[in-house]
Design an enzyme around this catalytic site. Structure first.
Site, mmCIF file in Angstrom:
data_model
loop_
_atom_site.group_PDB
_atom_site.id
_atom_site.type_symbol
_atom_site.label_atom_id
_atom_site.label_comp_id
_atom_site.label_asym_id
_atom_site.label_seq_id
_atom_site.Cartn_x
_atom_site.Cartn_y
_atom_site.Cartn_z
ATOM 1 N N GLN A 179 -4.756 -16.939 26.383
ATOM 2 C CA GLN A 179 -4.469 -17.456 27.736
ATOM 3 C C GLN A 179 -5.533 -18.443 28.209
ATOM 4 O OE1 GLN A 179 -4.214 -14.247 26.847
ATOM 5 N NE2 GLN A 179 -2.682 -13.141 28.031
ATOM 6 N N ASP B 167 -6.474 -7.070 37.026
ATOM 7 C CA ASP B 167 -5.085 -6.594 37.009
ATOM 8 C C ASP B 167 -4.891 -5.319 37.818
ATOM 9 O OD1 ASP B 167 -5.459 -8.208 34.330
ATOM 10 O OD2 ASP B 167 -3.353 -8.286 34.965
ATOM 11 N N ARG C 6 3.192 -14.358 33.731
ATOM 12 C CA ARG C 6 2.170 -13.343 33.469
ATOM 13 C C ARG C 6 1.035 -13.567 34.469
ATOM 14 N NH1 ARG C 6 -1.291 -16.686 33.391
ATOM 15 N NH2 ARG C 6 -2.711 -15.055 32.731
HETATM 16 O O1 MRU Z 1 -1.607 -10.366 29.923
HETATM 17 P P1 MRU Z 1 -1.743 -11.306 31.090
HETATM 18 O O2 MRU Z 1 -1.780 -12.738 30.702
HETATM 19 O O3 MRU Z 1 -0.730 -11.001 32.174
HETATM 20 O O4 MRU Z 1 -3.163 -10.930 31.671
HETATM 21 C C1 MRU Z 1 -3.691 -11.665 32.735
HETATM 22 C C2 MRU Z 1 -5.082 -11.290 33.036
HETATM 23 O O5 MRU Z 1 -5.662 -10.397 32.476
HETATM 24 C C3 MRU Z 1 -5.700 -11.993 34.174
HETATM 25 O O6 MRU Z 1 -7.078 -12.141 33.989
HETATM 26 C C4 MRU Z 1 -5.438 -11.121 35.386
HETATM 27 O O7 MRU Z 1 -4.070 -10.982 35.622
HETATM 28 C C5 MRU Z 1 -6.179 -11.505 36.532
HETATM 29 S S1 MRU Z 1 -5.581 -12.892 37.367
HETATM 30 C C6 MRU Z 1 -4.092 -12.408 38.042
#
Ligand code: MRU
Length: 363
Positions: A200, A241, A51
């Protein structure tokens, strides 16, 4: 970055498989997982074994190598590409990597597609790691400026979710300047938002900061505003993202509230991203960026480790209540102090972004 003192990336080729760190098992156990088919890659992205925008993009790049190996026809290759793109909607790095692979494969004959896709996947991964290293160098200057105003004092940085090396191939986006400043001897402390519902921050960012020896404290998601009111945050640094050409930022749910609190308290709010996270087709993030909604069980249940060392999933909401699970939100550009990319730092404003990244000003 280091895991138990040993340098690691988050994804690499191992024999004829794509090897990943299974992030669903962290921080409880460090487990590697080999992906051998496009379907396994799609499931790893959907179920968040991998992720974070950069790593999702790199994984999709390798997924297209497996797709090129499995596909017998152009039509099959096309449907594998669509399968990968459909796994998660918000992080634009996913469709960016698939598009890039399709363009590379289209340039060669069908017989050369597998080797071409392998080389392109490696290039996407290497470029992601290099971009993050460059973000570290540019972001370090911001931390150095703050440190110059507080000589000898600890710099407190607040971060949300995991925009660390686990979210990329290496280094991370928001964490790269932190690691660079730590290596430069600047005294640092990181406030880590737990980042419900998937945690996370608590599970991944805290683990990776501990592995790199960076002092940090995990806080409940709603703590940031209080800390900022009391002068306990010098800088908010997050990842992204998807970022529009005018600087609106989609990032993990809750980022917007941190930006509002930072704005109200005059705390600088920077977003770090590789330029593969820009969506050059969009101007307005609130209306244009698709926001992933995930299962309500991620809100009503929580995984943890018992004192006996068993990993268990517990229900934290009584049966009978509905739960909504919006995975991302959009922070408007006006709340953002600046964007840090591999090209440098710029204002979250269309002309500055386009100029720094060699994009035409018109859509
Ligand atoms: O749902 P996730 O764990 O994939 O979300 C990740 C995030 O929101 C991060 O802050 C984001 O990807 C920025 S760092 C690549």
């Amino acid at each position: 970055m280091l895991v138990s003192g040993v340098p690691h990336r988050t994804i690499w080729l191992h024999e004829e498989a794509v090897r990943i760190i299974d992030q669903r098992r962290l921080p409880w156990t460090f487990e590697l997982l080999d992906l051998r088919t496009v379907a396994e890659v799609a499931e790893a992205i959907r179920d968040m074994a991998v992720r974070g925008a950069g790593l999702i993009g790199a994984t999709a790049g390798y997924g297209m190598w497996l797709a090129a190996r499995e596909a017998q026809t152009q039509e099959e290759l096309q449907s594998f590409a669509e399968l990968l793109v459909a796994t998660r909607p918000t992080a634009v790095n996913l469709s960016w990597a698939v598009k890039r692979q399709r363009a590379a494969i289209a340039k060669v004959g069908f017989e050369q597609r597998v080797e071409t896709a392998r080389q392109e996947a490696e290039a996407i991964a290497d470029e992601d790691a290099a971009a993050c290293a460059a973000i570290g160098r540019h972001g370090l200057k911001i931390i150095e400026e703050i440190a110059a105003r507080k000589p000898g004092q600890v710099i407190n940085i607040l971060t949300h979710c995991n925009a660390g090396w686990l979210a990329f191939v290496d280094h991370g986006s928001a964490t790269a300047p932190i690691y660079a400043a730590h290596a430069a001897g600047i005294p640092m402390h990181v406030w880590v938002d737990e980042t419900r519902p998937r945690n996370q921050g608590a599970r991944l960012t805290a683990w990776e900061l501990a592995q790199q020896g960076v002092p940090h404290t995990v806080i409940a998601d709603n703590t940031g505003g209080h800390l900022m009111q009391h002068g306990l945050v010098d800088l908010v640094l997050t990842g992204a993202d998807r970022v529009t050409r005018s600087g609106d930022v989609a990032n993990k749910i809750g980022t917007y509230l941190k930006a509002l609190a930072a704005w109200d308290n005059g705390v600088p709010f920077y977003v770090a991203l590789p330029s593969s996270t820009f969506d050059w087709t969009l101007r307005d993030g609130v209306s244009g960026i698709p926001i992933e909604q995930r299962g309500g069980e991620e809100v009503t249940e929580m995984e943890g480790m018992t004192t006996e060392g068993r990993v268990e999933n517990l229900r934290i909401v009584a049966p009978g209540s509905e739960a909504a699970n919006y995975a991302f939100d959009v922070t408007p550009a006006r709340l953002i102090t600046g964007l840090v990319t591999e090209q440098g730092t710029c204002a979250a404003e269309e002309s500055a972004i386009c100029q720094l990244h060699g994009q035409a000003l018109s859509l």
